[in-house]
Design a protein around this motif. Structure first.
Motif, PDB file in Angstrom:
ATOM      1  N   ALA A   1       0.925  -1.212   0.064  1.00  0.00           N
ATOM      2  CA  ALA A   1       0.125   0.169   0.024  1.00  0.00           C
ATOM      3  C   ALA A   1       0.758   1.224   0.013  1.00  0.00           C
ATOM      4  O   ALA A   1       0.837   2.286  -0.670  1.00  0.00           O
TER       5      ALA A   1
ATOM      6  N   LYS B   1       2.581   1.567  -3.347  1.00  0.00           N
ATOM      7  CA  LYS B   1       1.618   1.997  -4.263  1.00  0.00           C
ATOM      8  C   LYS B   1       1.635   3.766  -4.140  1.00  0.00           C
ATOM      9  O   LYS B   1       1.505   4.708  -5.207  1.00  0.00           O
ATOM     10  N   ARG B   2       1.324   4.301  -3.148  1.00  0.00           N
ATOM     11  CA  ARG B   2       1.556   5.735  -2.704  1.00  0.00           C
ATOM     12  C   ARG B   2       2.803   5.998  -3.283  1.00  0.00           C
ATOM     13  O   ARG B   2       2.600   7.385  -3.739  1.00  0.00           O
TER      14      ARG B   2
ATOM     15  N   LYS C   1       2.893   6.632  -6.915  1.00  0.00           N
ATOM     16  CA  LYS C   1       1.946   7.859  -7.375  1.00  0.00           C
ATOM     17  C   LYS C   1       2.360   9.035  -7.094  1.00  0.00           C
ATOM     18  O   LYS C   1       2.462  10.123  -7.893  1.00  0.00           O
ATOM     19  N   GLU C   2       3.066   9.336  -5.899  1.00  0.00           N
ATOM     20  CA  GLU C   2       3.743  10.574  -5.427  1.00  0.00           C
ATOM     21  C   GLU C   2       4.776  10.913  -6.670  1.00  0.00           C
ATOM     22  O   GLU C   2       5.000  12.026  -7.147  1.00  0.00           O
TER      23      GLU C   2
END
Lengths: 244, 242
Positions: free
Chosen positions: A5, A8-9, A12-13
């Protein structure tokens, strides 16, 4: 699988920052195109597409270092990081969460470079796949370097050290843009001591199918990767403890 | 039942004593406010209770579990909304909520249900797909508080949750905090006296790292013979209530 998780963050950042996209994907492509045009007008062995592409793929990884270092140093300064500290998140979740998303980004960068190189005349071969596999190991070194810089530097310092210093080191001491034999013995010794030229030579040998000649360079990269990752993880854990 | 108990809780930074021998008991479901001027030790106290900073000496127990020896167990039932808005700026509001759900290991269905519940509770539907970094101060704080509630904490630490918000945004957050009263044990730090007065069951006043008064808002006003918590606070901190 909490680290997934977080990974994934982090992906994206990084991806959602247009500057990252430009420097991560656009800049290596610009270099590849520009130097190929120069090569067509003024032929230089070093800028032949078979010789140039492995160097550009390695040089592009210095931006991966910058991305990871910026992300980590910025995170360390935010309350979001404090929030994560209060969750049942383990140090290994943090470390894997930072390392994992950068691997596919680094490989995508390499794949795009090779596709562009093929458009520019690089002969498609299985060696490209082998070069990309080795690039995965090289990228681990650059990611580890980012983790290390992100742990010890603040976000302003990261810009200077990774953005300017590292990209210059990666450029001048790697033999991508000029033959280091032209620079004298001292320069050559320094370059050979550092991992950058070995990363480029590893990729060049892999692309030309000279796997046996690639192995010594691979061992140097493995050693540096292990050292940098171990040091980064040690400092990250120490910082987590000391921040308390 | 006692939710939070501190025993001689102390934090020293070199020669500075940030929190000095804090002894405190907070009941389950209570909303306890910590007041104090800057540097009084409020945030350090919260940081120690959340295991964000090491304790120099003493101990604290959250639901009977020591934060010194059982901090990982404590982390399962506590949550914090830090002083600064604690959100991932490049993620959307929904992605922020989903991230914290996943970090707490929620299954997909529970994750969706929890997000829907918090979106309704915090009125976030209009900004659900907006990047968190682009939110106004009020919405940012709402999201930060919503993230803190995802894990369904038994103890919630709110460090100056309404700092810098306009009157309306602050009033909205007060309503949300009020709706949590009795269900969750809340420790709140604030500089706004009217906030402490409106929300708190009890108020603790800190000065130079020490707890110098602790009682209900009504009792604090009675002791100091004042008609507002602000006046009571000033009297207590200046030592004029003796």
């Amino acid at each position: 699988m909490k680290f997934l998780a977080f990974a994934k963050r982090n992906a994206k950042e990084i991806i959602r920052d247009p500057l990252n996209l430009f420097f991560g994907l656009g800049f290596p492509l610009v270099l590849l195109l520009l130097l190929s045009i120069i090569q067509k007008n003024i032929p230089v062995d070093l800028f032949e597409i078979e010789h140039l592409t492995p160097g550009v793929t390695v040089f592009g990884l210095s931006f991966i270092t910058l991305f990871s270092a910026v992300l980590i140093s910025k995170d360390r300064e935010t309350a979001f990081f404090a929030r994560l500290y209060t969750t049942p998140f383990k140090p290994s979740d943090f470390i894997l969460g930072y390392i994992l998303p950068l691997l596919p980004i680094a490989l995508t960068q390499g794949i795009i470079c090779y596709i562009t190189a093929m458009i520019l005349g690089l002969k498609p071969s299985l060696n490209i796949i082998i070069a990309l596999i080795f690039l995965g190991f090289v990228s681990l070194f650059y990611i580890g370097l980012g983790l290390l810089c992100g742990c010890i530097l603040n976000s302003k310092q990261v810009g200077g050290v990774c953005g300017a210093l590292l990209t210059n080191f990666s450029a001048w001491l790697s033999g991508i843009w000029f033959d280091i034999n032209l620079m004298g013995e001292t320069f050559k010794k320094i370059a050979n001591f550092l991992p950058f030229i070995h990363a480029v030579e590893l990729e060049r040998k892999a692309l030309s199918g000279e796997i046996l000649k690639a192995l010594p360079h691979f061992l140097v990269i493995l050693g540096y990767t292990f050292f940098v990752l171990a040091l980064a993880i040690f400092i990250f854990l120490k910082k987590m403890k000391n921040n308390k | 039942m006692i939710a939070i108990k501190t025993e001689g809780l102390t934090k020293k930074y070199k020669d500075i004593i940030a929190v000095d021998n804090l002894n405190l008991e907070i009941e389950k479901g209570e909303l306890f406010s910590l007041l104090g001027v800057n540097g009084a030790g409020k945030t350090t106290t919260i940081k120690m209770l959340c295991s964000l900073t090491n304790i120099t000496s003493g101990n604290a127990f959250l639901n009977g579990k020591s934060i010194l020896t059982e901090s990982s167990k404590c982390k399962k039932f506590i949550s914090v909304s830090p002083q600064e808005t604690a959100i991932a700026p490049n993620l959307t509001v929904k992605e922020n909520l989903k991230l914290i759900c996943e970090i707490y290991g929620f299954k997909k269905e529970k994750c969706e249900n929890k997000i829907n519940e918090l979106v309704n509770q915090f009125d976030l539907s209009a900004i659900l797909n907006k990047k968190a970094g682009k939110l106004s101060g009020g919405y940012g704080r709402r999201l930060s508080l919503a993230l803190a509630l995802i894990s369904e904490p038994e103890i919630l630490f709110l460090d100056e949750p309404t700092l810098g918000l306009d009157v309306l945004a602050r009033s909205d957050l007060w309503d949300i905090i009020n709706s949590l009263k009795g269900k969750i044990t809340i420790v709140l730090t604030t500089h706004y006296m009217e906030e402490a007065e409106a929300l708190s069951d009890r108020i603790g006043i800190m000065k130079n790292g020490r707890l110098i008064a602790c009682d209900t808002p009504a009792c604090l006003k009675e002791i100091t013979e004042t008609d507002s918590i602000e006046k009571a606070f000033i009297k207590i901190v200046k030592g004029e209530n003796k």
